[in-house]
Each structure stands twice: as C-alpha cells, then as structure tokens.
Write an enzyme that holds these catalytic residues in place. Structure first.
Site, PDB file in Angstrom:
ATOM      1  N   SER A 119       5.548  -0.839   6.876  1.00 47.98           N
ATOM      2  CA  SER A 119       5.108  -1.812   7.877  1.00 47.98           C
ATOM      3  C   SER A 119       5.281  -3.237   7.382  1.00 47.98           C
ATOM      4  O   SER A 119       5.359  -4.166   8.184  1.00 47.98           O
ATOM      5  CB  SER A 119       3.623  -1.596   8.187  1.00 47.98           C
ATOM      6  OG  SER A 119       3.403  -0.298   8.627  1.00 47.98           O
ATOM      7  N   HIS A 140      11.487   0.931  11.225  1.00 47.98           N
ATOM      8  CA  HIS A 140      10.034   0.845  11.409  1.00 47.98           C
ATOM      9  C   HIS A 140       9.629   1.293  12.800  1.00 47.98           C
ATOM     10  O   HIS A 140       9.885   0.597  13.791  1.00 47.98           O
ATOM     11  CB  HIS A 140       9.571  -0.603  11.139  1.00 47.98           C
ATOM     12  CG  HIS A 140       8.099  -0.778  11.242  1.00 47.98           C
ATOM     13  ND1 HIS A 140       7.508  -1.877  11.823  1.00 47.98           N
ATOM     14  CD2 HIS A 140       7.078   0.019  10.839  1.00 47.98           C
ATOM     15  CE1 HIS A 140       6.196  -1.739  11.774  1.00 47.98           C
ATOM     16  NE2 HIS A 140       5.913  -0.598  11.186  1.00 47.98           N
ATOM     17  N   GLU A 152      11.804  -1.431  14.828  1.00 51.68           N
ATOM     18  CA  GLU A 152      12.360  -2.595  14.138  1.00 51.68           C
ATOM     19  C   GLU A 152      13.303  -2.077  13.049  1.00 51.68           C
ATOM     20  O   GLU A 152      12.861  -1.344  12.158  1.00 51.68           O
ATOM     21  CB  GLU A 152      11.246  -3.437  13.502  1.00 51.68           C
ATOM     22  CG  GLU A 152      10.349  -4.129  14.520  1.00 51.68           C
ATOM     23  CD  GLU A 152       9.160  -4.848  13.894  1.00 51.68           C
ATOM     24  OE1 GLU A 152       8.792  -5.917  14.380  1.00 51.68           O
ATOM     25  OE2 GLU A 152       8.570  -4.326  12.920  1.00 51.68           O
ATOM     26  N   ASN A 190       4.016  -6.839  13.246  1.00 50.72           N
ATOM     27  CA  ASN A 190       2.787  -6.890  12.443  1.00 50.72           C
ATOM     28  C   ASN A 190       2.464  -8.299  11.955  1.00 50.72           C
ATOM     29  O   ASN A 190       1.290  -8.637  11.788  1.00 50.72           O
ATOM     30  CB  ASN A 190       2.867  -5.912  11.267  1.00 50.72           C
ATOM     31  CG  ASN A 190       2.688  -4.477  11.751  1.00 50.72           C
ATOM     32  OD1 ASN A 190       2.098  -4.249  12.805  1.00 50.72           O
ATOM     33  ND2 ASN A 190       3.208  -3.522  11.011  1.00 50.72           N
TER      34      ASN A 190
HETATM   35  N1  LIG Z   1      -0.342   4.040  10.764  1.00 45.15           N
HETATM   36  C1  LIG Z   1       0.451   3.253  11.473  1.00 45.15           C
HETATM   37  O1  LIG Z   1       0.065   2.761  12.542  1.00 45.15           O
HETATM   38  C2  LIG Z   1       1.834   2.944  10.986  1.00 45.15           C
HETATM   39  C3  LIG Z   1       2.791   2.457  11.890  1.00 45.15           C
HETATM   40  C4  LIG Z   1       4.100   2.213  11.439  1.00 45.15           C
HETATM   41  C5  LIG Z   1       4.431   2.417  10.113  1.00 45.15           C
HETATM   42  N2  LIG Z   1       3.467   2.879   9.246  1.00 45.15           N
HETATM   43  C6  LIG Z   1       3.866   3.095   7.854  1.00 45.15           C
HETATM   44  O2  LIG Z   1       4.118   4.478   7.682  1.00 45.15           O
HETATM   45  C7  LIG Z   1       3.834   4.852   6.324  1.00 45.15           C
HETATM   46  C8  LIG Z   1       2.858   6.023   6.324  1.00 45.15           C
HETATM   47  O3  LIG Z   1       1.691   5.637   7.016  1.00 45.15           O
HETATM   48  P1  LIG Z   1       0.728   6.701   7.754  1.00 45.15           P
HETATM   49  O4  LIG Z   1      -0.050   5.924   8.756  1.00 45.15           O
HETATM   50  O5  LIG Z   1       1.495   7.905   8.169  1.00 45.15           O
HETATM   51  O6  LIG Z   1      -0.258   7.055   6.531  1.00 45.15           O
HETATM   52  P2  LIG Z   1      -1.113   8.386   6.276  1.00 45.15           P
HETATM   53  O7  LIG Z   1      -2.256   7.949   5.408  1.00 45.15           O
HETATM   54  O8  LIG Z   1      -1.398   9.102   7.543  1.00 45.15           O
HETATM   55  O9  LIG Z   1      -0.070   9.298   5.444  1.00 45.15           O
HETATM   56  C9  LIG Z   1       0.383   8.920   4.167  1.00 45.15           C
HETATM   57  C10 LIG Z   1       1.250  10.008   3.583  1.00 45.15           C
HETATM   58  O10 LIG Z   1       1.632   9.606   2.254  1.00 45.15           O
HETATM   59  C11 LIG Z   1       1.427  10.694   1.373  1.00 45.15           C
HETATM   60  N3  LIG Z   1       1.166  10.156   0.047  1.00 45.15           N
HETATM   61  C12 LIG Z   1       0.045   9.546  -0.402  1.00 45.15           C
HETATM   62  N4  LIG Z   1       0.176   9.193  -1.695  1.00 45.15           N
HETATM   63  C13 LIG Z   1       1.420   9.598  -2.066  1.00 45.15           C
HETATM   64  C14 LIG Z   1       2.159   9.537  -3.272  1.00 45.15           C
HETATM   65  N5  LIG Z   1       1.623   8.973  -4.373  1.00 45.15           N
HETATM   66  N6  LIG Z   1       3.415  10.064  -3.299  1.00 45.15           N
HETATM   67  C15 LIG Z   1       3.954  10.618  -2.177  1.00 45.15           C
HETATM   68  N7  LIG Z   1       3.299  10.716  -1.004  1.00 45.15           N
HETATM   69  C16 LIG Z   1       2.057  10.203  -0.955  1.00 45.15           C
HETATM   70  C17 LIG Z   1       0.235  11.431   1.951  1.00 45.15           C
HETATM   71  O11 LIG Z   1       0.187  12.760   1.469  1.00 45.15           O
HETATM   72  C18 LIG Z   1       0.562  11.363   3.443  1.00 45.15           C
HETATM   73  O12 LIG Z   1       1.504  12.381   3.766  1.00 45.15           O
HETATM   74  C19 LIG Z   1       3.311   3.586   5.637  1.00 45.15           C
HETATM   75  O13 LIG Z   1       4.358   2.947   4.982  1.00 45.15           O
HETATM   76  C20 LIG Z   1       2.818   2.751   6.810  1.00 45.15           C
HETATM   77  O14 LIG Z   1       2.808   1.374   6.543  1.00 45.15           O
HETATM   78  C21 LIG Z   1       2.194   3.172   9.651  1.00 45.15           C
END
Ligand SMILES: NC(=O)c1ccc[n+]([C@@H]2O[C@H](COP(=O)([O-])OP(=O)(O)OC[C@H]3O[C@@H](n4cnc5c(N)ncnc54)[C@H](O)[C@@H]3O)[C@@H](O)[C@H]2O)c1
Length: 282
Positions: A119, A140, A152, A190
């Site tokens: 993000s 993204h 994005e 963001n």
């Molecule tokens: N939540 C949102 O609204 C959103 C929107 C767009 C992009 N993102 C991006 O997507 C990505 C994931 O976010 P999310 O919301 O799915 O988070 P989440 O907390 O739901 O999931 C995170 C994932 O990362 C894994 N993880 C944690 N530590 C780890 C490690 N050390 N090594 C490998 N895997 C690991 C976890 O097991 C899990 O599968 C981030 O980069 C976030 O910025 C999030």
C-alpha cells in the site's frame, strides 16, 4: 508478455481477494501461504464467497466449480516456478517483503514478473532485492479486491515499459480500471485517504463527536459508502498504522503521524474486522 499463470503469496484478506479475482478472470492461480492450512483457508474463503453468489443467483454453480478448480493451494514457494506473474501480498513490512523478493528471484522463472500489492512501501526497494529490477512493479488492489474497481500499477525507476504494459493488461483483464502511478509512498489513493482517516480518529480522541456520529457525518455529509472508523476496521488497524508510518517517514507531514489511539488499539489486538473487534465489534 502473455500471462496465464499467477502466483499469489500471502493468505490474508488481500491474498484471498486477489486469488478470487485472478481465478474469476480465467487465470490459473497458485496461492502460497507459510502453512498448508493458511493456503487451504484461502480456497475455503473463496469458495464461501462464490457460494453466496450462487445462492443469490449471480453465478452458476458450474462456474463456481471451475473458478475454484483453477486455484492451487501450497505452502511451498517452489510451486511458483512456472508463474508468469507473482503478486506478493504479505504483511506490510519492508524487511519481510525484501526477503521474500530475494527468495522469489531464485525460484520464479527468469522472464516472470514479480509484483507487490504494497500500500505504501517503496517498490524500488523490492526491485533491487532481485536480479531482475526491470521486471518488478507494484500492482495495488483495493479491499475487498473482488468488489473494488481500481488498481494502481506502480512504476519504480527500474521497471521496463513491457513490465508496466503487462501489469496494466493484467489489471484490465481482471475487469479493473488501471492507473499508472509513480513510486511514492501511498501512491494516489492512500496518500490522499490516510490523513482523513487519521484525523477522524483524532476527532474521536479529542471528543469532537462519537464514533457513530463521525461515521454518520461522512456518510450523510459526503455521500461516502462508509464512515472513516468503519473503513479503518475494514482495512485493518495494524495495516493502517504501517501505512501511516510509511507515509510519515517519506513526507514528514504531521497529518500522517498515526494518532496514539490507533497504536494503542493495535497493541491491544483490536485490529478491526479480521479479528472481529476494532472501533466496532463484528
Ligand atoms: N487491508 C487492506 O485494505 C489492503 C489493501 C490493499 C493492499 N494491502 C496490502 O496487502 C498486503 C497484505 O495485507 P492484508 O490486509 O492482506 O494483511 P493480513 O494481515 O490480512 O495478511 C497478512 C499476510 O501476511 C502473512 N505474513 C505475516 N508475516 C509474514 C512473514 N514474516 N513472512 C511471510 N508472510 C507473512 C500472514 O500470514 C498473512 O497471510 C500488505 O502489503 C498491505 O499493505 C492491504
């Protein structure tokens, strides 16, 4: 470059959404989580979402079965070797993502594109963790990925035109509106959204209005589909603090400095919808 097989790394909210979008768009998808159960949980979550659409008459049962059949769950990175495009969607932490990109560099076929769903983090830092910086970009998605129209596509300084063209074509094939953005923290959405969300928590903190009234205000006053505190719960409070920290580190703007309440809620484990408790209970 023709893209047929997509790898998704990460089985959180976004990993699961990305798998659904890609499989629905006809791609073969390999989802990798650190544990076998984590990867299988993605297939269960996608199936559950599609079941609801079948129940509502929006999807044929045989189409659901075909979509689910296109998704393979694994806990081994080695199963991503043949992917044309791998999208990483693990925790928003730069060292973790850099380590993952170095590992993917060794495993994914040389012509494969490596992308991040980050993000806010600098995509260039991920590109230079590989030997194929020209084939690394950001893709993204927004949350929930199956519903949100925008993608994005982030161009780090090193990305080739072909990489960006392929990423834009993938986004379009997923039925999304794709925009190309420069490699700046928070990209477009963001960078504009998070000062607003952060200031909504500040208002709650200083007693300007109650939780419900702040959310009601922005729904009724701006016609937003949800209020800022409900949106923070949807994004995840831990992810939101990481996003604010990255924005603050890059721009030094006080509007990006996460307010104390957000950090305390993360410390308490009140991370939002994914744990059924944030500003609201679910
Ligand atoms: N939540 C949102 O609204 C959103 C929107 C767009 C992009 N993102 C991006 O997507 C990505 C994931 O976010 P999310 O919301 O799915 O988070 P989440 O907390 O739901 O999931 C995170 C994932 O990362 C894994 N993880 C944690 N530590 C780890 C490690 N050390 N090594 C490998 N895997 C690991 C976890 O097991 C899990 O599968 C981030 O980069 C976030 O910025 C999030």
């Amino acid at each position: 470059m023709a893209v047929e097989r997509i790898g998704i790394v990460g089985s959180g909210i976004m990993g699961s959404g990305l798998a659904e979008v890609a499989a629905r768009s006809g791609y073969d998808v390999v989802v990798r989580s650190r544990s076998k159960t984590g990867a299988e949980a993605v297939v269960t979550a996608v199936t559950g979402n599609l079941d609801r659409q079948v129940d509502k008459g929006k999807l044929e049962a045989r189409d659901r079965d075909a979509i689910v059949a296109r998704i393979t769950a694994t806990h081994q990175l080695a199963h991503l070797t043949d992917c044309d495009l791998v999208i990483e969607s693990v925790v928003e932490d730069l060292p973790t993502k850099r380590e993952l990109f170095s590992a993917l560099e060794q495993i994914v076929k040389p012509e494969g594109i490596l992308a991040s769903n980050t993000s806010t983090l600098p995509v260039i830092e991920l590109a230079v963790a590989t030997q194929r910086a020209d084939r690394v970009c950001g893709i993204h998605f927004f949350n929930p990925a199956p519903m949100m129209k925008l993608i994005e596509v982030v161009r780090p300084l090193t990305a080739s035109d072909d990489t960006i063209k392929t990423a834009m074509a993938f986004a379009t094939a997923c039925g999304k509106d794709a925009i190309e953005v420069g490699d700046r923290a928070g990209f477009v959405v963001n960078a504009l959204l998070f000062p607003y969300l952060n200031n909504a928590v500040r208002m709650l903190e200083n007693g300007t209005a109650s939780r419900d009234d702040i959310d009601t205000a922005m729904k009724g006053g701006c016609n937003f589909p949800m209020g800022p505190l409900a949106l923070l719960d949807l994004v995840g409070l831990d992810t939101s603090v990481s996003i604010l920290d990255a924005l603050y580190a890059e721009f030094g703007d006080p509007n990006y400095a996460a307010v104390p309440t957000l950090r305390r809620m993360v410390a308490a484990g009140h991370l939002g919808r994914k744990v059924k408790r944030g500003f609201y209970e679910y």
